[in-house]
Design a protein around this motif. Structure first.
Motif, mmCIF file in Angstrom:
data_model
loop_
_atom_site.group_PDB
_atom_site.id
_atom_site.type_symbol
_atom_site.label_atom_id
_atom_site.label_comp_id
_atom_site.label_asym_id
_atom_site.label_seq_id
_atom_site.Cartn_x
_atom_site.Cartn_y
_atom_site.Cartn_z
ATOM 1 N N ILE A 314 20.876 94.169 50.084
ATOM 2 C CA ILE A 314 21.844 93.845 50.811
ATOM 3 C C ILE A 314 22.744 94.976 51.587
ATOM 4 O O ILE A 314 23.804 94.961 52.169
ATOM 5 C CB ILE A 314 23.086 93.283 49.915
ATOM 6 N N THR A 315 21.870 96.192 51.587
ATOM 7 C CA THR A 315 22.540 97.316 52.339
ATOM 8 C C THR A 315 21.344 97.798 53.159
ATOM 9 O O THR A 315 20.224 97.205 53.339
ATOM 10 C CB THR A 315 22.923 98.492 51.478
ATOM 11 N N LYS A 316 21.925 98.667 54.346
ATOM 12 C CA LYS A 316 20.946 99.163 55.038
ATOM 13 C C LYS A 316 21.281 100.568 55.630
ATOM 14 O O LYS A 316 22.594 100.862 55.595
ATOM 15 C CB LYS A 316 20.822 98.453 56.288
ATOM 16 N N GLY A 317 20.378 101.361 56.074
ATOM 17 C CA GLY A 317 20.918 102.738 56.532
ATOM 18 C C GLY A 317 20.618 103.670 55.411
ATOM 19 O O GLY A 317 20.747 103.243 54.348
ATOM 20 N N ALA A 318 20.372 105.075 56.078
ATOM 21 C CA ALA A 318 20.285 106.112 55.259
ATOM 22 C C ALA A 318 21.432 106.318 54.542
ATOM 23 O O ALA A 318 22.640 105.744 54.909
ATOM 24 C CB ALA A 318 19.839 107.362 55.881
#
Length: 410
Positions: A314-318
């Protein structure tokens, strides 16, 4: 048999049922049946006396390619009515496996009429020890059948299949390292070429033994909690489930909210008109899923999304740019809009007058996802830019419900 026969619907032997007729007649038949059982209970004619029953309060009718399904869901002490929900799913194998629609190597294949399974745990391959920790209702099933070389749905259907009934069973589904469980109170599966006589014939054969069907039998207080937890998990792990259907489950089972969030009072879907705003608001009202009272008497704001079964994270990115996926981001923005509503004095006064709700410095809680796609550390990183925002996944909610004090069991 005579009592059950009086519940039968007059049928036409050759008419193939349209889906809406299937839905209505299934609902009417089971409603009449449970009202009959309720009357027997009132008269003290249910046996054994030491056994308690939890009744369904939702009937989900599903249209799949080639099949109609009718499933009883819910777990309440006293029967009242059945709320009807309609569902559409492309594949019956996705409905049963909770993962995909691939051709299965099953545990059981049905290939005739009026087949039945009762009180079984069916699984592919071995069941991991972690499954019981996540799905505690598995302890209710002592008889386990598994296919060590199986994959996909544990159930399959041959060319001659017409109908079957699954009663008080659990299907343990696995894919790679993921595990999901589908707890079934009662599920009828029929070809979509079913006639009215075939439908009623299945219902009558299920109930003609004199045993009470379509209910959860319980003997221990803990069983009631386990049963309701299993129903909750089966609901949020339901493929393609609408948010409104999941919300209906919480509405009909208020003890889940009360025990999980440790509250004596909550408001479900309050409708609050915009009385005051800055002139940019175009909506007539806000309609949050839940307002939950805290120990200090003020209310926090909750929104119920889905479990996002087809999403891996449900999250994205570094880490340094961690953020939520759009679906979750929209949910948080919606919660912030609800919070803004209560910052206007006339809105706050209206909410207090209509619902006796007072909101001050509210916690914003989005219920979304499961253990499969929610990483606590990543969620905390994505929440850095927000104030008083919490993400609670459905498996955690279920554990909060199971871990609450036992003296107020539903």
């Amino acid at each position: 048999m005579d009592a059950i026969s009086r519940l039968n619907i007059v049928t036409n032997e050759v008419d193939i049922m349209q889906f809406e007729s299937f839905v209505e007649e299934s609902r009417d038949w089971w409603d009449a049946y449970f009202r009959h059982i309720k009357q027997l209970d009132k008269e003290g004619r249910l046996y054994p006396k030491d056994r308690k029953f939890l009744y369904p309060n939702i009937i989900v009718a599903t249209q799949c390619k080639g099949y109609y399904l009718v499933e009883l869901m819910g777990a309440v002490r006293s029967y009242s009515t059945l709320v009807t929900k309609r569902h559409r799913e492309d594949s019956i194998y996705r409905y049963l496996s909770q993962f995909d629609d691939g051709e299965p190597n099953p545990v059981v294949t049905f290939d005739s009429s009026n087949n039945a399974l009762r009180f079984l745990c069916l699984s592919q391959k071995g069941m991991r020890d972690s499954a019981l920790a996540r799905f505690p209702h598995l302890e209710l099933y002592q008889t386990k059948v598994r296919n060590v070389d199986g994959h996909g749905s544990v159930l399959a259907f041959g060319d001659k299949f017409r109908s079957c009934a699954i009663e008080n069973c659990v299907l343990v589904n696995t894919r790679d390292q993921l595990v999901r469980c589908k707890g079934i109170l009662w599920l009828g599966i029929l070809r979509n070429s079913v006639t009215r006589s075939e439908l009623v014939d299945l219902f009558v054969k299920v109930t003609e033994s004199g045993e009470i069907k379509g209910v959860h039998p319980t003997t221990r207080q803990r069983d009631a909690r386990l049963t309701l937890a299993g129903q909750l998990q089966s609901m949020y792990l339901f493929p393609n489930l609408r948010e409104t259907t999941l919300g209906e489950f919480f509405k009909l089972h208020p003890d889940v909210i009360k025990l999980a969030f440790k509250t004596d009072c909550f408001k479900y879907e309050p409708y609050l008109e915009w009385i005051e705003h800055d002139g940019t608001v175009t909506d007539e009202a806000i309609n949050p899923d839940l307002l939950v009272q805290r120990p200090d008497g003020f209310f926090d704001i909750y929104d119920l999304k889905t479990a996002l079964l087809d999403i891996t994270r449900i999250t994205k990115g570094a880490r340094n740019r961690r953020r939520f996926i759009e679906y979750v981001e929209e949910g948080v923005s919606q919660l912030a809009n609800y919070r803004e509503y209560f910052r206007y004095p006339r809105n706050a006064a209206y909410a207090k007058d209509k619902y006796n709700v007072v909101v001050e410095n509210p916690k914003l809680v989005l219920v979304v996802g499961t253990f499969d796609n929610v990483d606590i550390n990543e969620v905390e990183q994505a929440c850095r830019k927000y104030k008083n925002v919490e993400i609670v996944d459905y498996d955690t909610l279920c554990q909060m419900f199971m871990g609450s004090p036992q003296d107020n069991d539903p």
